[in-house]
Design an enzyme around this catalytic site. Sequence first.
Site, PDB file in Angstrom:
ATOM      1  N   ASP A  25      -6.303   7.444  -1.436  1.00 47.94           N
ATOM      2  CA  ASP A  25      -7.042   7.619  -0.169  1.00 47.94           C
ATOM      3  C   ASP A  25      -6.094   7.717   1.023  1.00 47.94           C
ATOM      4  O   ASP A  25      -4.960   7.298   0.984  1.00 47.94           O
ATOM      5  CB  ASP A  25      -8.059   6.501   0.067  1.00 47.94           C
ATOM      6  CG  ASP A  25      -9.286   6.618  -0.818  1.00 47.94           C
ATOM      7  OD1 ASP A  25      -9.606   7.751  -1.214  1.00 47.94           O
ATOM      8  OD2 ASP A  25      -9.905   5.577  -1.127  1.00 47.94           O
ATOM      9  N   ARG A  26      -6.638   8.297   2.078  1.00 53.21           N
ATOM     10  CA  ARG A  26      -5.972   8.525   3.358  1.00 53.21           C
ATOM     11  C   ARG A  26      -4.915   9.623   3.272  1.00 53.21           C
ATOM     12  O   ARG A  26      -4.969  10.586   4.012  1.00 53.21           O
ATOM     13  CB  ARG A  26      -5.372   7.243   3.954  1.00 53.21           C
ATOM     14  CG  ARG A  26      -6.285   6.040   4.042  1.00 53.21           C
ATOM     15  CD  ARG A  26      -7.598   6.312   4.741  1.00 53.21           C
ATOM     16  NE  ARG A  26      -7.486   6.586   6.146  1.00 53.21           N
ATOM     17  CZ  ARG A  26      -7.548   5.674   7.115  1.00 53.21           C
ATOM     18  NH1 ARG A  26      -7.714   4.397   6.806  1.00 53.21           N
ATOM     19  NH2 ARG A  26      -7.483   6.013   8.373  1.00 53.21           N
ATOM     20  N   ARG A  42     -13.542  -6.050   8.234  1.00 54.14           N
ATOM     21  CA  ARG A  42     -13.738  -5.411   6.925  1.00 54.14           C
ATOM     22  C   ARG A  42     -15.205  -5.178   6.593  1.00 54.14           C
ATOM     23  O   ARG A  42     -15.522  -4.367   5.732  1.00 54.14           O
ATOM     24  CB  ARG A  42     -13.111  -6.267   5.830  1.00 54.14           C
ATOM     25  CG  ARG A  42     -11.633  -6.553   6.033  1.00 54.14           C
ATOM     26  CD  ARG A  42     -10.788  -5.330   5.859  1.00 54.14           C
ATOM     27  NE  ARG A  42      -9.360  -5.653   5.943  1.00 54.14           N
ATOM     28  CZ  ARG A  42      -8.387  -4.771   5.833  1.00 54.14           C
ATOM     29  NH1 ARG A  42      -8.674  -3.496   5.650  1.00 54.14           N
ATOM     30  NH2 ARG A  42      -7.123  -5.134   5.937  1.00 54.14           N
ATOM     31  N   HIS A  59      -2.537  -4.726   1.979  1.00 57.27           N
ATOM     32  CA  HIS A  59      -3.874  -4.584   2.584  1.00 57.27           C
ATOM     33  C   HIS A  59      -3.889  -4.331   4.086  1.00 57.27           C
ATOM     34  O   HIS A  59      -4.901  -3.884   4.610  1.00 57.27           O
ATOM     35  CB  HIS A  59      -4.681  -5.849   2.265  1.00 57.27           C
ATOM     36  CG  HIS A  59      -6.168  -5.711   2.448  1.00 57.27           C
ATOM     37  ND1 HIS A  59      -6.878  -4.575   2.119  1.00 57.27           N
ATOM     38  CD2 HIS A  59      -7.084  -6.589   2.924  1.00 57.27           C
ATOM     39  CE1 HIS A  59      -8.160  -4.766   2.370  1.00 57.27           C
ATOM     40  NE2 HIS A  59      -8.313  -5.979   2.865  1.00 57.27           N
ATOM     41  N   ASN A 109      -8.292  -2.715  -2.958  1.00 63.84           N
ATOM     42  CA  ASN A 109      -9.696  -2.495  -2.577  1.00 63.84           C
ATOM     43  C   ASN A 109     -10.080  -1.020  -2.593  1.00 63.84           C
ATOM     44  O   ASN A 109     -11.261  -0.684  -2.669  1.00 63.84           O
ATOM     45  CB  ASN A 109      -9.984  -3.097  -1.192  1.00 63.84           C
ATOM     46  CG  ASN A 109      -9.241  -2.391  -0.083  1.00 63.84           C
ATOM     47  OD1 ASN A 109      -8.010  -2.314  -0.106  1.00 63.84           O
ATOM     48  ND2 ASN A 109      -9.957  -1.893   0.913  1.00 63.84           N
ATOM     49  N   HIS A 110      -9.101  -0.109  -2.558  1.00 64.83           N
ATOM     50  CA  HIS A 110      -9.416   1.330  -2.601  1.00 64.83           C
ATOM     51  C   HIS A 110      -9.522   1.862  -4.029  1.00 64.83           C
ATOM     52  O   HIS A 110      -9.952   3.004  -4.219  1.00 64.83           O
ATOM     53  CB  HIS A 110      -8.371   2.133  -1.830  1.00 64.83           C
ATOM     54  CG  HIS A 110      -8.639   2.208  -0.366  1.00 64.83           C
ATOM     55  ND1 HIS A 110      -9.231   3.288   0.238  1.00 64.83           N
ATOM     56  CD2 HIS A 110      -8.419   1.312   0.620  1.00 64.83           C
ATOM     57  CE1 HIS A 110      -9.347   3.074   1.533  1.00 64.83           C
ATOM     58  NE2 HIS A 110      -8.864   1.869   1.788  1.00 64.83           N
ATOM     59  N   HIS A 140      -1.121   4.589  -0.509  1.00 66.07           N
ATOM     60  CA  HIS A 140      -2.153   5.447   0.088  1.00 66.07           C
ATOM     61  C   HIS A 140      -1.846   6.946   0.016  1.00 66.07           C
ATOM     62  O   HIS A 140      -1.914   7.660   1.017  1.00 66.07           O
ATOM     63  CB  HIS A 140      -2.393   5.040   1.537  1.00 66.07           C
ATOM     64  CG  HIS A 140      -3.325   3.871   1.681  1.00 66.07           C
ATOM     65  ND1 HIS A 140      -4.617   3.882   1.222  1.00 66.07           N
ATOM     66  CD2 HIS A 140      -3.136   2.634   2.218  1.00 66.07           C
ATOM     67  CE1 HIS A 140      -5.196   2.724   1.462  1.00 66.07           C
ATOM     68  NE2 HIS A 140      -4.321   1.938   2.051  1.00 66.07           N
ATOM     69  N   HIS A 153      -3.810  -8.275  -3.793  1.00 64.10           N
ATOM     70  CA  HIS A 153      -3.892  -7.207  -2.792  1.00 64.10           C
ATOM     71  C   HIS A 153      -4.357  -7.740  -1.445  1.00 64.10           C
ATOM     72  O   HIS A 153      -3.751  -7.448  -0.410  1.00 64.10           O
ATOM     73  CB  HIS A 153      -4.833  -6.098  -3.237  1.00 64.10           C
ATOM     74  CG  HIS A 153      -4.956  -5.012  -2.207  1.00 64.10           C
ATOM     75  ND1 HIS A 153      -3.946  -4.111  -1.960  1.00 64.10           N
ATOM     76  CD2 HIS A 153      -5.954  -4.710  -1.319  1.00 64.10           C
ATOM     77  CE1 HIS A 153      -4.306  -3.299  -0.971  1.00 64.10           C
ATOM     78  NE2 HIS A 153      -5.522  -3.642  -0.573  1.00 64.10           N
ATOM     79  N   ASP A 206      -3.893  -0.138  -3.719  1.00 60.17           N
ATOM     80  CA  ASP A 206      -4.110   0.907  -2.714  1.00 60.17           C
ATOM     81  C   ASP A 206      -3.124   2.058  -2.890  1.00 60.17           C
ATOM     82  O   ASP A 206      -2.316   2.376  -2.021  1.00 60.17           O
ATOM     83  CB  ASP A 206      -4.048   0.331  -1.297  1.00 60.17           C
ATOM     84  CG  ASP A 206      -5.384  -0.254  -0.853  1.00 60.17           C
ATOM     85  OD1 ASP A 206      -6.253  -0.454  -1.728  1.00 60.17           O
ATOM     86  OD2 ASP A 206      -5.565  -0.515   0.350  1.00 60.17           O
ATOM     87  N   ASP A 217       0.824  -1.218   0.000  1.00 57.22           N
ATOM     88  CA  ASP A 217       0.000   0.000   0.000  1.00 57.22           C
ATOM     89  C   ASP A 217       0.858   1.268   0.000  1.00 57.22           C
ATOM     90  O   ASP A 217       1.862   1.352   0.710  1.00 57.22           O
ATOM     91  CB  ASP A 217      -0.892   0.025   1.244  1.00 57.22           C
ATOM     92  CG  ASP A 217      -1.898  -1.120   1.274  1.00 57.22           C
ATOM     93  OD1 ASP A 217      -1.591  -2.196   0.743  1.00 57.22           O
ATOM     94  OD2 ASP A 217      -2.983  -0.936   1.851  1.00 57.22           O
TER      95      ASP A 217
END
Length: 501
Positions: free
Chosen positions: A117-118, A252, A279, A146-147, A88, A195, A114, A86
């Site tokens: 985001d964040r 999750r 993840h 997943n993002h 992010h 992932h 990923d 990740d």
Amino acid sequence: MDPLSDPKKDRVVKDIEPPPAKPLTDELLFPKGDGIPNWRALKQHLFREGRLLKEHCLDIIKKVSDTTGSEPNMVRLKDPITVVGDIHGQFFDFVKLLDVGGDPDSTQYIFLGDYVDRGSFSIECLLVLFALKLNFPNKIWLLRGNHECRQMTAFFNFRDECEYKYDLTVYYAFMESFDTLPISAIINGKFLAVHGGLSPDLRTISQIGSINRFQEPPRNGLFCDLLWSDPVDEEKEEHLAHPEPFFPNDVRGCSYFFGYEAASGFLDKNGLLSVIRAHEAQLEGYKMHQTNSKTGFPTVITIFSAPNYCDCYNNKGAVLKFENNTLNIQQFNFSPHPYHLPNFMDIFTWSIPFVSEKVTEMLYAILNPSLEDLEEEDDDVDNITLPTEVQRIVRRTTSITAEEDEDAMAAKDAKTPKDKKQLSKERAEALRKKVQTVSRLMRMFKTLREHNEVVVKLKGLSPGHRIPMGVLLKGPEGLQSELQRFIDVKKADQINEKRPD
């Protein structure tokens, strides 16, 4: 590109280079004239907080979508290769990662998803990744996380980032590009890279090829599980009375936890050594899960490449290097980055608590003199200390009208029937409740003002950028304890790991 000019020489921090004054030109971004971006110039430009023209962004995104859209669901790769977890949106850590993992000119990379985001620099991460993919289509491999979907990017901050820096056209272009990303890889014929993890529906790796990946990931099924599932913690599995190979993933909110038996059984059946996935944040940037008793190799390896995740985890980032069937973990610490208010809040919105506090202070000062003879409850009112200037106004107003009010009330009481006096008490009680409500507002806004940085940080960590209910009423102690939950233990952030409804 030339930096922003400083004609008055009044920059407060003179040792920091000003950002570029203009976006990269066609000549600098596409020096060969073939539509392939100069990734080094682009990386340096974005590192200095420069921007690209919207047309250039859309052009790069379209070219990458065409490239990744022609790749299979599962790509087959050989070492040497560097595996990245990740990212992010932590662009400045990503730049350091490229130094640690190896020069992309001579290093093969696989990224496990990923990218967004964040963090506040997801667009910068994607543009450099996409530029690398266009320069090295057979050495840079991008898997879907997943993002990388509409649901997660709208719930977290990537959509807001696109609107802040560009517009929704750019956002939708990125979403369409995410739909084209492959979802798995086989490395050296022995390692499955995804992932998330395994699925109860996955028996052979050939099944992955039949998935329709050109869509928003569903909430269940094989496609969902490859992006969302997690290996169960060894200690948790030991305490389960009857551990199942797969059981629902309550962290999750979708997919499954898979245990040692599920992982080792799948690996044995498919002739694999291990599952390499991302993840999950890890303190050291990686984790070797339970060892397969037959092969002596970890059944699952987790790689996480975002150091000091969300600016509060204080974890290391890591990459995994494969060479001659040998695995080598490279760790790295976080790099400083420019500060952004969470959710790309503007300074006017950020300053509302300061203005609101003053408004409620004045409202309280207007209402409170009428209640000096009423019993106040607990510390809702007693603990509020008004500013000196407000206290002065209250004292002056009270002293001027005290005698007049006393005479007027005595005359009124003599003429007021009993039921009217009862009504007066009811009105006084209602007024007291209003004052108590205002006092609570004062406490909240005082907390917002005095601890604004903590509040802003906490909002950035919380789902939907809203701090938990009731925290402001607890004052600074409540804020610190709430923030401590996020910093001290990873599980405090689990609510943000859950898939939105």
